[in-house]
Motif scaffolding. Structure first.
Motif, PDB file in Angstrom:
ATOM      1  N   GLY A  63       0.820  -1.244   0.059  1.00  0.00           N
ATOM      2  CA  GLY A  63       0.067  -0.023  -0.007  1.00  0.00           C
ATOM      3  C   GLY A  63       0.917   1.304   0.109  1.00  0.00           C
ATOM      4  N   VAL A  64       0.391   2.446  -0.728  1.00  0.00           N
ATOM      5  CA  VAL A  64       1.101   3.518  -0.781  1.00  0.00           C
ATOM      6  C   VAL A  64       0.324   4.595   0.186  1.00  0.00           C
ATOM      7  N   VAL A  79       5.538   7.071  -1.009  1.00  0.00           N
ATOM      8  CA  VAL A  79       6.191   6.114   0.049  1.00  0.00           C
ATOM      9  C   VAL A  79       5.181   5.027   0.272  1.00  0.00           C
ATOM     10  N   SER A  80       5.561   3.961   0.907  1.00  0.00           N
ATOM     11  CA  SER A  80       4.777   2.609   1.004  1.00  0.00           C
ATOM     12  C   SER A  80       5.112   1.811   2.060  1.00  0.00           C
ATOM     13  N   ASP A  81       4.085   0.859   2.053  1.00  0.00           N
ATOM     14  CA  ASP A  81       4.168  -0.108   3.312  1.00  0.00           C
ATOM     15  C   ASP A  81       5.373  -0.783   2.847  1.00  0.00           C
ATOM     16  N   ASP A  82       5.785  -0.909   1.557  1.00  0.00           N
ATOM     17  CA  ASP A  82       7.225  -2.126   1.085  1.00  0.00           C
ATOM     18  C   ASP A  82       8.240  -1.399   1.281  1.00  0.00           C
ATOM     19  N   MET A  83       8.266  -0.377   2.467  1.00  0.00           N
ATOM     20  CA  MET A  83       9.596   0.428   2.790  1.00  0.00           C
ATOM     21  C   MET A  83      10.351   1.103   1.991  1.00  0.00           C
ATOM     22  N   THR A  84       9.794   1.281   0.634  1.00  0.00           N
ATOM     23  CA  THR A  84      10.637   2.010  -0.125  1.00  0.00           C
ATOM     24  C   THR A  84      10.030   3.452  -0.466  1.00  0.00           C
ATOM     25  N   VAL A  98      14.149   4.174  -6.902  1.00  0.00           N
ATOM     26  CA  VAL A  98      13.514   3.135  -5.975  1.00  0.00           C
ATOM     27  C   VAL A  98      14.723   3.480  -4.747  1.00  0.00           C
ATOM     28  N   MET A  99      14.195   4.003  -3.587  1.00  0.00           N
ATOM     29  CA  MET A  99      15.269   4.301  -2.539  1.00  0.00           C
ATOM     30  C   MET A  99      14.810   3.448  -1.370  1.00  0.00           C
ATOM     31  N   GLN A 100      15.684   2.654  -0.861  1.00  0.00           N
ATOM     32  CA  GLN A 100      15.452   1.636   0.225  1.00  0.00           C
ATOM     33  C   GLN A 100      16.269   1.989   1.416  1.00  0.00           C
ATOM     34  N   GLY A 101      15.933   1.903   2.597  1.00  0.00           N
ATOM     35  CA  GLY A 101      16.640   2.151   3.882  1.00  0.00           C
ATOM     36  C   GLY A 101      15.783   2.096   5.033  1.00  0.00           C
ATOM     37  N   CYS A 108       5.107   8.842   5.353  1.00  0.00           N
ATOM     38  CA  CYS A 108       4.909  10.353   4.805  1.00  0.00           C
ATOM     39  C   CYS A 108       6.277  10.666   4.151  1.00  0.00           C
ATOM     40  N   VAL A 109       5.939  11.728   3.168  1.00  0.00           N
ATOM     41  CA  VAL A 109       6.943  12.043   2.481  1.00  0.00           C
ATOM     42  C   VAL A 109       6.730  13.503   2.066  1.00  0.00           C
ATOM     43  N   GLU A 110       8.052  14.382   1.912  1.00  0.00           N
ATOM     44  CA  GLU A 110       7.692  15.722   1.503  1.00  0.00           C
ATOM     45  C   GLU A 110       9.045  16.101   0.711  1.00  0.00           C
ATOM     46  N   PHE A 111       8.743  16.809  -0.388  1.00  0.00           N
ATOM     47  CA  PHE A 111       9.823  17.556  -1.141  1.00  0.00           C
ATOM     48  C   PHE A 111      10.349  18.786  -0.545  1.00  0.00           C
ATOM     49  N   ASN A 112      11.565  19.147  -0.637  1.00  0.00           N
ATOM     50  CA  ASN A 112      12.160  20.441  -0.175  1.00  0.00           C
ATOM     51  C   ASN A 112      11.756  21.450  -1.462  1.00  0.00           C
TER      52      ASN A 112
END
Lengths: 320, 399
Positions: A63-64, A79-84, A98-101, A108-112
């Motif tokens: 889920g996103v 961003v998603s429940d798949d951790m990416t 795709v960014m993993q970590g 939640c996600v936000e651009f500057n």
């Protein structure tokens, strides 16, 4: 011209997701609406006519939870429940990185404002800063002791605010990653989870939503709540809130009763209730005179601010 | 915005003291920050120009056009244009909205430096080797500025005057409007390498090959040029080692002057400009430093290394405030004898407390107006944002 209705409904549409709809955002150029869902997809609609589906972005494996537009309106971060964390090219509909970590659901996600830095918050209790161009994690901030529900950046992107279920709002320095301030509202003995946080347009105040049915406006420099907004049902879900630059500044928030409530910022009185549906309104977004609201079932409503209430003078931003 | 929340004793220092970053993207020979301090332009020995973002410290754009080492770079005040000159005898004006060279000038000879008119980024001055300095107008016409060969040309921050320096130590002031020399004065017998003017337009420093930096207080340019006199207030020099200075720079207020030195000294010297004493020597890396620049907004000093072409950055290190981690933590200098407050353990019903809080919330809240200046006194505004090309990782190998 002044009439009684603050907002006029322009249209009502359906996101058509095969699952819960989680977030909806208007692109900065005013052309699109993007919606995310637990069905692993992101859908793009024409803002003018919400029933016109432009594209479906597929790639997430779970889920996103949240999306954020880049300043150029051509890219989207999700961003998603798949951790990416993924960055999408909206025109071509493809995932470009795709960014993993994160080690648990990313919430939640936000651009500057420059579009080269991404800030994400996660249920793994950390905030991560990412170089959007090189798809690299720059910093991990061990921020909270419970899941992070929301992050926001002030207008010049030098401060990050985070809201967490541990009841705290924290402010971080974007450059150094240091914690600058912690805000807790614990007058009643215990603090409630903080589900949403938003900087005011000038960056001097923070609007927080806590799961005790209350929105509070913080003067964070002085650790003080300066306005309390009540009357909404907010106990379980993260319902987003916005500042509205109408003639007099307003506060809007989604509620769990299916409404969007709008308060006058100075008097704290509810001046309008927009009936969306009967399910929780998780996402609202505002761009100029347009307001969109989306409930968890995917009902997407678009409203226009009545001309009699508009007329915010943008010149005021630059003068004292 | 973040400055007001930081420890003022650490965040509002006049200059940084320790190296915090070293950036190794090609062989950098010239560095210049934009007005907002959020982008750094790095000119390479290959002729490529890199735009490095200050937040991520990574390359966001690569400007390819020159084929020989970069000689000078200049940002327009608005941040939309970049002027570059190179040892391939060309000057390019880059439009950063598209990151393409929009104007191209071939001067058929080596260029010393070029600089935008601070008032109008469509116009710039250029000083040439063995040739007269030129003024380029917005319609691309090139006119001769002065009938003399000069090594340096620089604009006064007002944009109305241009200051030039020759290999004989002669300083000239040229009116931009009439393109005539209105003032001449010889300050030294050796050639002038750099001229810098503080951003308030009051102080000028002249670096010449006799190993001396001369500081001059500029006269009021609105008065009659005949009454002007450039009085050398101080000569900065290293009396012991007789160091040659590579590059000089004023601080934002003009209160400090920094210089990098030629040869074996790997440090940056910082002088105070009203009392003229050597304030600090910034410990450098194990190589000679060539070009220096000072980011006023973020208080960063950066310099390029001669041999490696690495960019070294000195910035402020602000310690974590522990009181920031919880709202009831306070940092104190010494122990405080705790005095119980009269009402500390009074039992007040929650409803009453909440009502009291709500009743107190009647002040007018302005969520729109911003402070005009930040805590350092720099004007706060949103600068030009260079568009990001997502999905194209910029290779910094072999550049």
């Amino acid at each position: 011209m002044t009439t009684d209705t603050l907002y006029n409904l322009r249209y009502k549409a359906q996101t058509g997701h095969n699952g819960y709809s989680t977030s909806a955002k208007i692109s900065p150029n005013g052309a699109y609406i993007a919606t995310s869902s637990s069905d692993c997809t992101i859908r793009l609609f024409d803002l003018e006519n919400g029933s016109k589906l432009i594209r479906v972005l597929e790639g997430h494996r779970d889920g996103v939870n949240d999306i954020s537009w880049s300043p150029d309106s051509r890219h989207l971060a999700s961003v998603s429940d798949d951790m990416t964390l993924r960055v999408w090219d909206v025109e071509y509909g493809e995932c470009i990185s795709v960014m993993q970590g994160h080690t648990y659901h990313v919430t939640c996600v936000e651009f500057n404002h420059k579009g080269n830095l991404l800030v994400t918050g996660s249920s793994d209790e950390a905030i991560r800063l990412w170089d959007a161009l090189n798809a690299k994690c720059l910093k991990t901030l061990s921020a909270h002791s419970d899941p992070i529900a929301a992050v926001d950046l002030c207008w010049d992107s030098t401060i990050i605010a985070s809201a967490s279920y541990d009841g705290m709002i924290r402010l971080f320095d974007t450059e150094s990653g240091q914690c600058l301030k912690t805000l807790i509202y614990d007058k009643g003995g215990s603090s409630f989870p903080v589900s949403y946080v938003r900087f005011s347009p000038n960056g001097k105040y923070l609007l927080s939503t806590t799961l005790d049915n209350t929105l509070r406006l913080w003067d964070y420099m002085n650790n003080k709540v300066v306005k309390t907004f009540q009357g909404a049902k907010l106990e379980k879900y993260t319902c987003s809130s916005r500042f509205i630059m109408a003639k007099d500044p307003l506060i809007a928030s989604g509620t769990e009763t299916g409404d969007v409530l709008i308060w006058d910022l100075q008097s704290k009185g509810i001046i309008a209730t927009l009936k969306v549906s009967t399910s929780p309104v998780l996402a609202i977004d505002v761009l100029n005179n347009t307001l969109i609201a989306m409930d968890i079932q995917g009902n997407l409503l678009c409203y226009d601010l009545n001309e009699g209430f508009s007329g915010y003078d943008s010149e005021r931003t630059d003068t004292n | 915005m973040n400055l007001s929340l930081l420890d003022p004793f650490a965040a509002l220092k006049e200059y940084p003291e320790s190296i915090t970053h070293t950036l190794s993207f090609g062989h950098s020979v010239f560095v210049k920050y934009n007005q907002q301090g959020d982008y750094l332009a790095s000119g390479l020995s290959s002729g490529t120009i890199l735009i490095i973002d200050n937040d991520t410290k990574s390359v966001i754009r690569k400007l390819i056009g020159h084929v020989r080492p970069i000689q000078s770079l200049c940002w327009s005040k608005c941040g939309t244009y970049l002027l570059s000159s190179s040892r391939d005898w060309k000057c390019l004006v880059w439009d950063l909205r598209t990151c393409k060279a929009v104007r191209k000038f071939d001067f058929s000879g080596p260029i010393w430096n070029s600089e935008f008119n601070p008032k109008d980024p469509q116009e710039f001055v250029v000083s040439l080797y063995d040739n007269f300095p030129k003024y380029v107008k917005s319609d691309n016409t090139i006119q001769t500025l002065q009938e003399d060969t000069v090594l340096v040309t620089t604009f006064h921050p007002s944009g109305d005057y241009i200051v030039t320096g020759t290999n004989k130590g002669l300083i000239s002031v040229i009116s931009r409007e009439s393109s005539t020399v209105i003032f001449n004065q010889k300050v030294t017998n050796s050639s002038i390498k750099n001229i810098i003017i503080s951003s308030n337009g009051e102080k000028m420093a002249i670096n010449s090959s006799d190993r001396i930096i001369r500081q001059v207080t500029l006269p009021d340019f609105n008065t009659e040029p005949k009454l002007w006199h450039f009085e050398v207030e101080n000569k900065y020099q290293d009396v012991v080692n007789r160091l040659q200075w590579n590059s000089i720079m004023f601080s934002a207020s003009g209160d400090y002057l920094i210089a990098s030195a030629f040869g074996s000294a790997h440090n940056i010297y910082i002088w105070e400009t009203s009392q003229f004493f050597l304030n600090k020597i910034l410990e450098g890396p194990k190589e000679e430093l060539v070009d220096v620049d000072w980011n006023y907004k973020k208080c960063i000093i950066c310099a390029t290394g001669m041999d490696s072409g690495v960019i070294y950055m000195w910035s402020l290190v602000v310690p974590q405030k522990w009181s920031a981690l919880a709202p009831d933590f306070v940092e104190i200098e010494e122990n405080i004898d705790y005095q119980e407050k009269e009402d500390e353990f009074d039992i007040v019903p929650d409803d009453e407390l909440n009502q009291k809080q709500l009743d107190e919330e009647d002040e007018y809240i302005d969520i729109i107006s911003k402070e005009r200046t930040d805590a350092r006194g720099n004007v706060q505004e949103k600068g030009f944002v260079i568009p990001i090309e997502y999905g194209q990782t910029i290779s910094t190998d072999n550049i």
